[in-house]
Motif scaffolding. Structure first.
Motif, PDB file in Angstrom:
ATOM      1  N   GLN A 117      33.680  79.782  68.282  1.00 46.52           N
ATOM      2  CA  GLN A 117      33.764  80.000  66.695  1.00 46.52           C
ATOM      3  C   GLN A 117      34.714  81.112  66.394  1.00 46.52           C
ATOM      4  O   GLN A 117      35.564  81.219  65.382  1.00 46.52           O
ATOM      5  CB  GLN A 117      32.400  80.228  66.112  1.00 46.52           C
ATOM      6  CG  GLN A 117      32.522  80.485  64.442  1.00 46.52           C
ATOM      7  CD  GLN A 117      31.011  80.620  64.060  1.00 46.52           C
ATOM      8  OE1 GLN A 117      30.137  79.759  64.408  1.00 46.52           O
ATOM      9  NE2 GLN A 117      30.890  81.389  63.042  1.00 46.52           N
ATOM     10  N   ILE A 121      38.003  80.888  64.090  1.00 40.66           N
ATOM     11  CA  ILE A 121      38.122  81.839  62.881  1.00 40.66           C
ATOM     12  C   ILE A 121      39.380  82.596  62.718  1.00 40.66           C
ATOM     13  O   ILE A 121      39.964  82.695  61.747  1.00 40.66           O
ATOM     14  CB  ILE A 121      36.920  82.704  62.438  1.00 40.66           C
ATOM     15  CG1 ILE A 121      35.699  81.549  61.978  1.00 40.66           C
ATOM     16  CG2 ILE A 121      37.097  83.704  61.376  1.00 40.66           C
ATOM     17  CD1 ILE A 121      34.484  82.620  61.958  1.00 40.66           C
ATOM     18  N   VAL A 124      42.200  80.050  62.115  1.00 40.86           N
ATOM     19  CA  VAL A 124      42.468  79.711  60.760  1.00 40.86           C
ATOM     20  C   VAL A 124      42.887  80.650  59.980  1.00 40.86           C
ATOM     21  O   VAL A 124      43.558  80.576  58.868  1.00 40.86           O
ATOM     22  CB  VAL A 124      41.098  79.344  60.334  1.00 40.86           C
ATOM     23  CG1 VAL A 124      40.854  78.928  58.777  1.00 40.86           C
ATOM     24  CG2 VAL A 124      40.526  77.668  61.020  1.00 40.86           C
ATOM     25  N   SER A 341      45.408  76.515  56.293  1.00 40.88           N
ATOM     26  CA  SER A 341      43.878  76.799  56.839  1.00 40.88           C
ATOM     27  C   SER A 341      42.949  75.761  56.728  1.00 40.88           C
ATOM     28  O   SER A 341      42.108  75.704  57.456  1.00 40.88           O
ATOM     29  CB  SER A 341      43.618  78.168  56.066  1.00 40.88           C
ATOM     30  OG  SER A 341      44.452  79.252  56.313  1.00 40.88           O
ATOM     31  N   VAL A 345      40.821  74.124  59.699  1.00 40.07           N
ATOM     32  CA  VAL A 345      39.527  74.369  59.639  1.00 40.07           C
ATOM     33  C   VAL A 345      38.658  72.719  59.761  1.00 40.07           C
ATOM     34  O   VAL A 345      37.654  72.703  60.497  1.00 40.07           O
ATOM     35  CB  VAL A 345      38.787  75.060  58.737  1.00 40.07           C
ATOM     36  CG1 VAL A 345      39.013  74.418  57.402  1.00 40.07           C
ATOM     37  CG2 VAL A 345      37.342  75.384  59.087  1.00 40.07           C
ATOM     38  N   ARG A 349      36.461  71.563  62.549  1.00 31.82           N
ATOM     39  CA  ARG A 349      35.181  70.835  62.150  1.00 31.82           C
ATOM     40  C   ARG A 349      35.190  69.345  62.822  1.00 31.82           C
ATOM     41  O   ARG A 349      33.825  69.160  63.573  1.00 31.82           O
ATOM     42  CB  ARG A 349      35.022  70.825  60.736  1.00 31.82           C
ATOM     43  CG  ARG A 349      33.655  70.263  60.480  1.00 31.82           C
ATOM     44  CD  ARG A 349      33.771  70.120  58.582  1.00 31.82           C
ATOM     45  NE  ARG A 349      32.408  69.762  58.489  1.00 31.82           N
ATOM     46  CZ  ARG A 349      32.205  69.245  57.078  1.00 31.82           C
ATOM     47  NH1 ARG A 349      33.012  69.406  56.208  1.00 31.82           N
ATOM     48  NH2 ARG A 349      30.907  68.856  56.699  1.00 31.82           N
ATOM     49  N   TYR A 359      33.152  75.946  57.422  1.00 32.62           N
ATOM     50  CA  TYR A 359      34.108  74.859  56.643  1.00 32.62           C
ATOM     51  C   TYR A 359      34.165  75.487  55.290  1.00 32.62           C
ATOM     52  O   TYR A 359      35.230  75.843  54.589  1.00 32.62           O
ATOM     53  CB  TYR A 359      33.765  73.575  56.854  1.00 32.62           C
ATOM     54  CG  TYR A 359      34.696  72.628  55.962  1.00 32.62           C
ATOM     55  CD1 TYR A 359      36.114  72.338  56.234  1.00 32.62           C
ATOM     56  CD2 TYR A 359      34.277  72.179  54.770  1.00 32.62           C
ATOM     57  CE1 TYR A 359      36.881  71.604  55.552  1.00 32.62           C
ATOM     58  CE2 TYR A 359      34.908  71.372  53.868  1.00 32.62           C
ATOM     59  CZ  TYR A 359      36.259  70.975  54.291  1.00 32.62           C
ATOM     60  OH  TYR A 359      37.140  70.221  53.765  1.00 32.62           O
ATOM     61  N   VAL A 362      35.549  79.132  54.872  1.00 33.39           N
ATOM     62  CA  VAL A 362      36.992  79.108  54.610  1.00 33.39           C
ATOM     63  C   VAL A 362      37.414  78.639  53.309  1.00 33.39           C
ATOM     64  O   VAL A 362      38.407  79.482  52.715  1.00 33.39           O
ATOM     65  CB  VAL A 362      37.575  78.212  55.801  1.00 33.39           C
ATOM     66  CG1 VAL A 362      39.105  78.267  55.793  1.00 33.39           C
ATOM     67  CG2 VAL A 362      37.080  79.011  57.107  1.00 33.39           C
TER      68      VAL A 362
END
Length: 647
Positions: A117, A121, A124, A341, A345, A349, A359, A362
């Motif tokens: 994760q 992140i 993203v 982004s 993401v 996902r 999600y 973001v």
């Protein structure tokens, strides 16, 4: 033909929301982007009230908005601009992405996030929104500034990196050889698109646009331009690259032709509508209730975007030798995330690497980061100025000025021309300017200057306004000019003060605030054209100058009565009747001596004769164009055509 009735209802919701959001953003002095996104949240499926039932249609409109914006940016940009920042973009862009990922991994470890994760992140949040960035640069007129070129260059390289990261994300943590081959294949397809691009930009498109322009068809011209932009975007998408990158390349194709400005002028209204739809659609995707349940996650992502990217991008730009001001402004501009982004993401996902909480966080972080970024963009130049102020005002940092000098507020196109004239004649002057790039260049030339707002009294005192022999306010925007004139007059009531204004109402405001003389560019252009036109028509110089004096007085005050005493001369046509002046030469008729009017043209079956010679014979039916006062022309008409005069 039948159409789903909900489509037009949804379209009306989106348009009304965009208008309302735009008005609110303007009232709050925020970028329109923020208002559009907030409006999208209100009509989205996650909030009560009017809702858009089918977002997929408007996501298509949003993609068109991305394409049109990037197409227009490509038209305004040039290959020369990109080549000037090639190294910081090609090397600094990937370096910044790597630093963002490492920073996210470190923060994730501290907060207890799973390593996968944290990596997602970091990926993203490493990509800035080229669309948001371009819009903010356009709004502030900084697209061609040094930091504007660097930002766009890095953002475009990040767009290319999105291709690699989109392929890489699904197999993150288990990178198979087949996935590496897919990445290499994507890069190969990018090269296949980019190689013929230079040839098209140099040889094909300029000739094509020239042929289309020769048809003098506005509709065909716009259609061909759109076909180039949309077609290039379609090609890049077909080979696995982004639509935005293709649209930008399409704009660059046209920017090399002589018709770039015409294309941009026709494109802007269409672009602005679809750009608004894009940001409204982004807002509609945000679920505020899900975000409120994960404030800690949201705060961490916002910190990585706003603080982390600002620091890392400024560090990268500084590594390549750019001034600290350019590095900071670049870091500020890139400290936001947006459309790419969303793509990344979503891919993560679908691959099961992150859940709905990340999600939604973001999506929300994109809105908040844009909101914060707009404030930073607005205030960053002032903060940089304050950091430098002690250097700019210290005796060792500034070139001493004589007690009487010229103070020049603003060093744009007009101000720089004035400064060049003052330098030519050896007149000492000091500049107050808010653009750090301009200040840096002036310091390199040893020109006395201060970074700051000319409406700030403290700044004006440092610039020596109380001892200045002349103050010139060359600021193009009326509000900053008003503040500057007001502040100057508060500190020095007697110094001659010259200013510029675009219209009569603005000029009146500046005069009321204390400007000694206000120059209106449109008025000066009109007066110059009139002077050259009257000279080309052979009017006596003294008559032309008298008319221009009266014209200026009337235009400056808005009322002829307030101009130089006496009515304004006019140009009028009079048809000659039989008898009277007919069958005489102009010399024999002595029209100017008898009536005070000047014959500037003569129309007869053979055509129009401008500035006719004294030997020209007047014939019945000739139409004589004369210049003079209305009373003088009436007296001439009474003799030349008594029937018309009596009527």
């Amino acid at each position: 033909m039948t159409t789903d009735p909900t489509f037009f209802r949804d379209l009306s919701y989106v348009l009304i929301a965009a208008v309302a959001g735009g008005f609110v953003a303007r009232l709050l002095r925020q970028p329109l982007i923020v208002g559009f996104v907030l409006a999208g949240i209100l009509i989205g499926p996650f909030t009560p009230g009017p809702q858009v039932s089918d977002l997929r249609t408007f996501e298509l409109f949003a993609e068109i908005g991305v394409v049109l914006l990037m197409f227009s940016i490509g038209i305004e940009f040039s290959l020369r601009d990109l080549l000037r920042v090639k190294w910081v973009a090609l090397v600094g862009g990937p370096l910044g992405i790597a630093l963002s990922i490492l920073l996210a991994m470190a923060v994730g470890t501290a907060l207890g996030w799973p390593p996968l994760q944290s990596a997602v992140i970091g990926i993203v949040t490493s990509v800035a929104s080229t669309m948001v960035l371009a819009q903010l640069l356009l709004d502030r007129g900084e697209l061609h500034a040094a930091h504007g070129r660097v930002m766009i260059g890095i953002a475009l390289v990040e767009d290319l990196a999105v291709v690699v990261m989109t392929v890489l994300l699904p197999a993150l943590g288990a990178l198979a050889p087949g996935r590496l081959l897919a990445i290499g294949d994507a890069l190969l397809r990018a090269a296949i698109v980019l190689v013929p691009f230079v040839y098209l930009a140099a040889k094909v498109v300029p000739r094509l646009m020239s042929r289309v322009a020769a048809t003098q068809s506005d509709e065909l011209f716009l259609l061909v331009a759109l076909a180039i932009g949309l077609g290039t975007a379609a090609v890049t998408q077909a080979v696995g690259l982004s639509l935005a990158l293709g649209a930008f390349l399409g704009g660059l194709l046209i920017s090399g032709s002589d018709y770039a400005h015409e294309t941009l002028a026709r494109l802007l209204p269409l672009r602005d509508v679809f750009v608004a739809l894009f940001f409204v659609t982004v807002g509609a995707l945000i679920d505020p209730w899900s975000v409120l349940g994960n404030l800690r996650l949201l705060g961490a992502i916002i910190g990585l975007v706003v603080v982390g990217k600002l620091v890392t991008r400024a560090f990268v730009v500084r590594l390549f030798g750019y001034p600290l001001s350019v590095a900071i402004l670049t870091g500020v501009g890139l400290s936001q995330i947006g459309e790419f982004s969303f793509v990344l993401v979503q891919v993560a996902r679908e691959a099961g690497h992150v859940g709905p909480d990340v999600y939604q966080a973001v999506l929300a972080a994109s809105l908040i980061s844009v909101f914060i970024n707009a404030g930073l963009e607005r205030n960053a130049p002032d903060w940089i100025g304050k950091l430098r102020l002690w250097r700019a005002t210290s005796p060792e940092a500034r070139t001493p000025l004589p007690s009487r000098h010229v103070l020049l507020c603003g060093f744009g196109r007009v101000g720089s021309a004035i400064g060049e004239a003052l330098e030519t004649f050896g007149i000492p002057f000091e500049v107050v300017e808010r653009d750090p790039d301009v200040i840096q260049e002036l310091r390199r030339r040893n020109v006395p200057c201060l970074f700051g707002d000319a409406g700030n009294r403290r700044m004006l005192r440092h610039a020596g306004v109380e001892a200045a022999t002349l103050v010139i306010v060359g600021l193009p925007q009326i509000r900053p000019a008003e503040r500057a004139v007001r502040a100057i007059r508060a500190l020095n009531r007697d110094v001659p003060l010259l200013a510029r204004a675009h219209g009569r109402s603005e000029a009146e405001t500046l005069r009321r605030l204390g400007a000694t003389e206000v120059i209106q560019p449109e008025l000066e252009a009109s007066a110059t054209l009139i002077r050259h036109a009257l000279a080309a028509l052979g009017l006596p110089k003294e008559i032309a100058l008298d008319y221009l004096e009266r014209f200026r007085g009337a235009m400056l005050t808005g009322r002829v009565d307030d101009a130089v005493p006496g009515p304004l001369p006019v140009v009028q046509e009079v048809q000659l009747a039989r008898g009277a002046l007919a069958d005489q030469s102009l010399r024999q008729a002595r029209i100017r001596e008898r009536f005070g009017v000047t014959v500037v043209a003569l129309t007869r079956r053979g055509g129009v004769v401008f500035n006719p010679a004294p030997e020209t014979i007047l014939r019945a039916g000739d139409i004589v164009r004369v210049f003079g006062l209305q009373s003088q022309i009436s007296a001439f008409t009474a003799l030349a055509n008594p029937t018309v005069a009596a009527w």
